[in-house]
Design an enzyme around this catalytic site. Structure first.
Site, PDB file in Angstrom:
ATOM      1  N   ASP A 114      23.140  57.779  47.098  1.00 14.30           N
ATOM      2  CA  ASP A 114      21.992  57.321  47.869  1.00 14.30           C
ATOM      3  C   ASP A 114      20.742  57.901  47.198  1.00 14.30           C
ATOM      4  O   ASP A 114      20.836  58.804  46.356  1.00 14.30           O
ATOM      5  CB  ASP A 114      22.142  57.827  49.309  1.00 14.30           C
ATOM      6  CG  ASP A 114      20.971  57.452  50.186  1.00 14.30           C
ATOM      7  OD1 ASP A 114      20.523  56.285  50.138  1.00 14.30           O
ATOM      8  OD2 ASP A 114      20.489  58.333  50.919  1.00 14.30           O
ATOM      9  N   ASP A 120      16.963  58.453  48.925  1.00 11.83           N
ATOM     10  CA  ASP A 120      16.149  59.326  49.784  1.00 11.83           C
ATOM     11  C   ASP A 120      17.047  60.285  50.558  1.00 11.83           C
ATOM     12  O   ASP A 120      17.950  59.866  51.270  1.00 11.83           O
ATOM     13  CB  ASP A 120      15.313  58.486  50.751  1.00 11.83           C
ATOM     14  CG  ASP A 120      14.371  57.527  50.030  1.00 11.83           C
ATOM     15  OD1 ASP A 120      14.051  57.771  48.862  1.00 11.83           O
ATOM     16  OD2 ASP A 120      13.976  56.517  50.648  1.00 11.83           O
ATOM     17  N   ASN A 128      19.076  51.518  50.263  1.00 12.37           N
ATOM     18  CA  ASN A 128      18.392  50.571  51.144  1.00 12.37           C
ATOM     19  C   ASN A 128      16.892  50.829  51.037  1.00 12.37           C
ATOM     20  O   ASN A 128      16.463  51.975  51.166  1.00 12.37           O
ATOM     21  CB  ASN A 128      18.794  50.789  52.608  1.00 12.37           C
ATOM     22  CG  ASN A 128      20.217  50.400  52.906  1.00 12.37           C
ATOM     23  OD1 ASN A 128      20.872  49.698  52.152  1.00 12.37           O
ATOM     24  ND2 ASN A 128      20.722  50.870  54.041  1.00 12.37           N
ATOM     25  N   GLN A 129      16.105  49.781  50.836  1.00 17.02           N
ATOM     26  CA  GLN A 129      14.647  49.919  50.748  1.00 17.02           C
ATOM     27  C   GLN A 129      13.986  48.744  51.459  1.00 17.02           C
ATOM     28  O   GLN A 129      13.378  47.873  50.854  1.00 17.02           O
ATOM     29  CB  GLN A 129      14.210  50.008  49.277  1.00 17.02           C
ATOM     30  CG  GLN A 129      14.702  51.247  48.563  1.00 17.02           C
ATOM     31  CD  GLN A 129      14.168  52.535  49.168  1.00 17.02           C
ATOM     32  OE1 GLN A 129      13.023  52.604  49.623  1.00 17.02           O
ATOM     33  NE2 GLN A 129      15.004  53.570  49.187  1.00 17.02           N
ATOM     34  N   CYS A 139      18.987  47.283  48.136  1.00 19.36           N
ATOM     35  CA  CYS A 139      18.895  46.279  49.187  1.00 19.36           C
ATOM     36  C   CYS A 139      17.469  46.314  49.721  1.00 19.36           C
ATOM     37  O   CYS A 139      17.076  47.285  50.368  1.00 19.36           O
ATOM     38  CB  CYS A 139      19.880  46.557  50.320  1.00 19.36           C
ATOM     39  SG  CYS A 139      19.597  45.425  51.711  1.00 19.36           S
ATOM     40  N   CYS A 188      21.464  40.342  55.407  1.00 21.57           N
ATOM     41  CA  CYS A 188      22.218  40.288  54.154  1.00 21.57           C
ATOM     42  C   CYS A 188      23.576  40.954  54.328  1.00 21.57           C
ATOM     43  O   CYS A 188      23.885  41.472  55.395  1.00 21.57           O
ATOM     44  CB  CYS A 188      21.437  41.009  53.057  1.00 21.57           C
ATOM     45  SG  CYS A 188      21.278  42.788  53.391  1.00 21.57           S
ATOM     46  N   LYS A 241      23.466  48.886  53.429  1.00 23.38           N
ATOM     47  CA  LYS A 241      24.388  49.880  53.980  1.00 23.38           C
ATOM     48  C   LYS A 241      24.125  50.007  55.475  1.00 23.38           C
ATOM     49  O   LYS A 241      22.980  49.965  55.871  1.00 23.38           O
ATOM     50  CB  LYS A 241      24.171  51.236  53.282  1.00 23.38           C
ATOM     51  CG  LYS A 241      24.518  51.231  51.806  1.00 23.38           C
ATOM     52  CD  LYS A 241      24.280  52.588  51.146  1.00 23.38           C
ATOM     53  CE  LYS A 241      22.794  52.882  51.034  1.00 23.38           C
ATOM     54  NZ  LYS A 241      22.490  54.153  50.353  1.00 23.38           N
ATOM     55  N   ASP A 250      23.073  61.006  52.634  1.00 24.07           N
ATOM     56  CA  ASP A 250      22.679  61.904  53.725  1.00 24.07           C
ATOM     57  C   ASP A 250      22.763  61.248  55.097  1.00 24.07           C
ATOM     58  O   ASP A 250      22.298  61.816  56.073  1.00 24.07           O
ATOM     59  CB  ASP A 250      21.256  62.417  53.489  1.00 24.07           C
ATOM     60  CG  ASP A 250      20.217  61.322  53.642  1.00 24.07           C
ATOM     61  OD1 ASP A 250      20.457  60.199  53.158  1.00 24.07           O
ATOM     62  OD2 ASP A 250      19.175  61.587  54.261  1.00 24.07           O
TER      63      ASP A 250
END
Length: 194
Positions: free
Chosen positions: A14, A16, A60-61, A98, A105, A109, A135
């Site tokens: 991951d 962040d 994931n963003q 993502c 979608c 995650k 995390d």
């Protein structure tokens, strides 16, 4: 990581809260200058690179979907991440993102789409000798759904979450050290905390 497997070959990480400092809840890193590596993270990636492991970023963003940043902004943030890692002699083998909103979608995650995309692009990735490290429980669930081992990162002094992760560690450096050591000595038992 899993019984009968002595070596983890692919590490899905991951971003962040794993490689870099996590912004406050509801905020996103939209400017490269905001990205700050966590202590020991670059060294952990460098150690994986030196040992011949594949390191794949899966993140994931949804700040992109929310209009808080553009795809170009995100590319610039990842260019800074690559530059910071490179300054420590480390690199990522691939980056999967993502940018979608929740429910839009199959790659966001906790769904395994990002990991499955990497497995399609790198056919030699075997989920049985791969691990997903992040995390949040969504990282753990994505890894589990893709068939990988899982590690949940929880900072020092934080009470343990109820998790389905195979291992809980304080940070990436600790997790990588333990997984590389276990690759030499045998497998890590489920439910361990370090």
């Amino acid at each position: 990581m899993k019984a009968g497997h002595a070596e983890v070959r692919t590490f899905f990480l991951d971003r962040d809260g794993t490689l870099n400092a996590k912004p406050p809840e509801g905020r996103y890193i939209t400017d490269p200058a905001e990205l700050v590596l966590l202590p020991g993270a670059a060294g952990a990636v460098r150690e994986l690179n030196a040992s011949g492991r594949r390191v794949v970023l899966v993140t994931n963003q949804r700040g992109v979907a929310r209009g808080l940043m553009t795809s170009a902004d995100l590319t610039a943030v990842h260019a800074r991440l690559a530059a910071l890692l490179r300054a420590h002699g480390a690199f990522l083998d691939a980056v999967y993102v993502c940018p979608h909103e929740v429910g839009a979608c199959d790659c966001r995650k906790p769904l395994p789409g990002l990991l499955k995309a990497a497995m399609r692009d790198f056919p030699d990735i075997d989920p049985a000798d791969s691990v997903t490290i992040g995390d949040s429980e969504s990282d753990v669930l994505a890894g589990r759904a893709a068939g990988t081992g899982t590690v949940l990162l929880q900072g020092p002094g934080k009470p343990p979450d109820n998790t389905s992760a195979d291992l809980v560690a304080t940070d990436l450096r600790t997790a990588v050290g333990l997984l590389l050591m276990s690759s030499k000595n045998g497998c890590v038992s489920k439910g361990g905390r370090v």
